[in-house]
Design an enzyme around this catalytic site. Sequence first.
Site, short mmCIF file in Angstrom:
data_model
loop_
_atom_site.label_atom_id
_atom_site.label_comp_id
_atom_site.label_asym_id
_atom_site.label_seq_id
_atom_site.Cartn_x
_atom_site.Cartn_y
_atom_site.Cartn_z
N ARG A 142 0.76 -3.36 6.94
CA ARG A 142 1.63 -2.58 7.82
C ARG A 142 2.48 -3.35 8.81
O ARG A 142 3.64 -2.94 9.05
CB ARG A 142 0.80 -1.49 8.50
CG ARG A 142 0.44 -0.38 7.52
CD ARG A 142 -0.71 0.46 7.96
NE ARG A 142 -1.96 -0.30 7.97
CZ ARG A 142 -3.14 0.20 8.29
NH1 ARG A 142 -3.24 1.46 8.63
NH2 ARG A 142 -4.22 -0.56 8.26
N ASP A 180 0.84 -1.20 0.00
CA ASP A 180 0.00 0.00 0.00
C ASP A 180 0.87 1.25 0.00
O ASP A 180 1.07 1.89 1.04
CB ASP A 180 -0.96 -0.03 1.20
CG ASP A 180 -1.99 -1.13 1.06
OD1 ASP A 180 -2.42 -1.39 -0.08
OD2 ASP A 180 -2.35 -1.74 2.06
N LYS A 189 0.59 -7.95 -3.01
CA LYS A 189 -0.70 -7.42 -3.47
C LYS A 189 -0.52 -5.98 -3.94
O LYS A 189 0.02 -5.14 -3.22
CB LYS A 189 -1.72 -7.47 -2.33
CG LYS A 189 -3.07 -6.85 -2.66
CD LYS A 189 -4.07 -7.13 -1.56
CE LYS A 189 -4.19 -6.03 -0.54
NZ LYS A 189 -4.81 -4.78 -1.00
N THR A 191 -15.46 -5.06 4.85
CA THR A 191 -15.50 -5.07 6.32
C THR A 191 -15.67 -3.65 6.89
O THR A 191 -15.95 -3.49 8.07
CB THR A 191 -14.24 -5.74 6.90
OG1 THR A 191 -13.11 -5.21 6.21
CG2 THR A 191 -14.29 -7.23 6.73
N ASP A 222 -5.35 -6.35 -6.78
CA ASP A 222 -6.55 -6.12 -5.95
C ASP A 222 -7.26 -4.85 -6.41
O ASP A 222 -7.19 -3.82 -5.75
CB ASP A 222 -6.07 -6.02 -4.48
CG ASP A 222 -7.20 -5.73 -3.52
OD1 ASP A 222 -8.36 -6.05 -3.82
OD2 ASP A 222 -6.91 -5.17 -2.44
N LEU A 223 -7.93 -4.94 -7.56
CA LEU A 223 -8.61 -3.74 -8.08
C LEU A 223 -10.13 -3.82 -7.87
O LEU A 223 -10.86 -2.89 -8.22
CB LEU A 223 -8.26 -3.52 -9.56
CG LEU A 223 -6.76 -3.25 -9.81
CD1 LEU A 223 -6.48 -3.01 -11.29
CD2 LEU A 223 -6.25 -2.06 -8.99
N LYS A 224 -10.60 -4.92 -7.30
CA LYS A 224 -12.03 -5.08 -6.93
C LYS A 224 -12.96 -4.54 -8.01
O LYS A 224 -13.74 -3.61 -7.79
CB LYS A 224 -12.31 -4.36 -5.61
CG LYS A 224 -11.53 -4.89 -4.42
CD LYS A 224 -11.98 -4.23 -3.12
CE LYS A 224 -11.23 -4.72 -1.90
NZ LYS A 224 -9.81 -4.29 -1.82
N HIS A 271 -16.02 -3.80 -10.34
CA HIS A 271 -17.47 -3.81 -10.09
C HIS A 271 -18.11 -2.93 -11.17
O HIS A 271 -18.05 -1.70 -11.10
CB HIS A 271 -17.77 -3.25 -8.69
CG HIS A 271 -19.19 -3.42 -8.26
ND1 HIS A 271 -19.62 -3.13 -7.00
CD2 HIS A 271 -20.27 -3.90 -8.91
CE1 HIS A 271 -20.91 -3.39 -6.89
NE2 HIS A 271 -21.33 -3.86 -8.04
N ASP A 272 -18.69 -3.57 -12.19
CA ASP A 272 -19.24 -2.79 -13.31
C ASP A 272 -20.18 -3.72 -14.07
O ASP A 272 -20.49 -4.81 -13.60
CB ASP A 272 -18.07 -2.30 -14.20
CG ASP A 272 -18.39 -0.97 -14.88
OD1 ASP A 272 -19.48 -0.87 -15.48
OD2 ASP A 272 -17.55 -0.06 -14.83
N ILE A 273 -20.59 -3.32 -15.26
CA ILE A 273 -21.44 -4.22 -16.04
C ILE A 273 -20.61 -5.43 -16.48
O ILE A 273 -19.38 -5.35 -16.56
CB ILE A 273 -22.08 -3.51 -17.27
CG1 ILE A 273 -21.00 -2.93 -18.18
CG2 ILE A 273 -23.03 -2.41 -16.80
CD1 ILE A 273 -21.54 -2.42 -19.52
N PRO A 274 -21.28 -6.57 -16.74
CA PRO A 274 -20.54 -7.81 -16.99
C PRO A 274 -19.46 -7.68 -18.06
O PRO A 274 -18.31 -8.12 -17.85
CB PRO A 274 -21.63 -8.79 -17.42
CG PRO A 274 -22.85 -8.30 -16.70
CD PRO A 274 -22.74 -6.81 -16.68
O1 C5P Z 1 -1.90 -2.73 6.65
P1 C5P Z 1 -2.97 -3.75 6.73
O2 C5P Z 1 -2.49 -5.13 7.15
O3 C5P Z 1 -4.15 -3.29 7.55
O4 C5P Z 1 -3.46 -3.89 5.20
C1 C5P Z 1 -4.59 -4.57 4.88
C2 C5P Z 1 -4.78 -4.61 3.40
O5 C5P Z 1 -5.96 -5.37 3.16
C3 C5P Z 1 -4.99 -3.29 2.70
O6 C5P Z 1 -4.38 -3.38 1.40
C4 C5P Z 1 -6.47 -3.14 2.58
O7 C5P Z 1 -6.86 -2.44 1.43
C5 C5P Z 1 -6.90 -4.60 2.46
N1 C5P Z 1 -8.26 -4.87 2.91
C6 C5P Z 1 -8.69 -4.65 4.22
N2 C5P Z 1 -9.98 -4.94 4.60
C7 C5P Z 1 -10.82 -5.43 3.72
C8 C5P Z 1 -10.40 -5.66 2.42
C9 C5P Z 1 -9.09 -5.37 2.05
O8 C5P Z 1 -7.93 -4.20 5.06
N3 C5P Z 1 -12.04 -5.71 4.10
#
Ligand code: C5P
Length: 236
Positions: free
Chosen positions: A209, A11, A33, A117, A60-62, A64-67
């Site tokens: 982190r 990140d 990632k 989350t 990890d670009l998640k 989310h759009d039309i199919p």
């Molecule tokens: O630094 P840390 O361990 O908190 O990083 C968590 C990583 O997981 C980040 O890249 C964050 O975008 C991702 N993530 C998250 N919670 C989610 C989904 C993804 O923390 N529900």
Amino acid sequence: MSEPRIIVALDYSDKKQALDLVNQLDKTCCRVKVGKELFTAAGPQLVEQLMMLGFEVFLDLKFHDIPNTVAQACKVAANLGVWMVNVHASGGKKMLLAARDALPPGKTKLIAVTVLTSLDQFALNEIGWYRAPMDIATQLASLTRDCGLDGIVCSAAEAAIIRKNIPQKNFWLVTPGIRPADSAQHDQARVTTPKVAILNGADYLVIGRPITQSANPMATLQQLNHEILSAYSAIN
Ligand code: C5P
């Protein structure tokens, strides 16, 4: 070591910081990632560079759009050669199927985010989702499995219930929000130790982190891998 279970979240907002970190890591001990921040800053060239260094990349670009749009984006990600890519399960069945069909079989893995989350019951109600987060996550996990994807992203706390519903070991549970027992929580509201995540049925742990901000990232990675290995020996 056996297959690496830790995915290090890079990140960062620039390429140099990301490369400085990966140069301290052993590629056989983790995967990496690349999320929206780093990809927006450094693009596919950095992804290629990480792969040339021997790292397997979770993009990890998640989506989310039309199919059609999501399917084409997944196809381009697979052509880049990434290990894994993801979409939002709430994009619906047609989108999930289109994404799956766009990927060449047996190459890039495709997983789906169930419920972010960061969304609690109140926030879900505000967007018209009135069921409990766990119920929605369980339903979206089943939909993802039924559409033939390779797994989901979920919290380690949800993993135990989802793993009970979906016992197939080839359906991966990828869990962020992981903290070693003695580490700072940062902005994560609900955190789980690597050991508990594995005992709950997680297959891959996304950790940022605790590794990227460590004074010795490789030593921290090794400690975490050790904890994961002992958790595996406790269940096998
Ligand atoms: O630094 P840390 O361990 O908190 O990083 C968590 C990583 O997981 C980040 O890249 C964050 O975008 C991702 N993530 C998250 N919670 C989610 C989904 C993804 O923390 N529900």
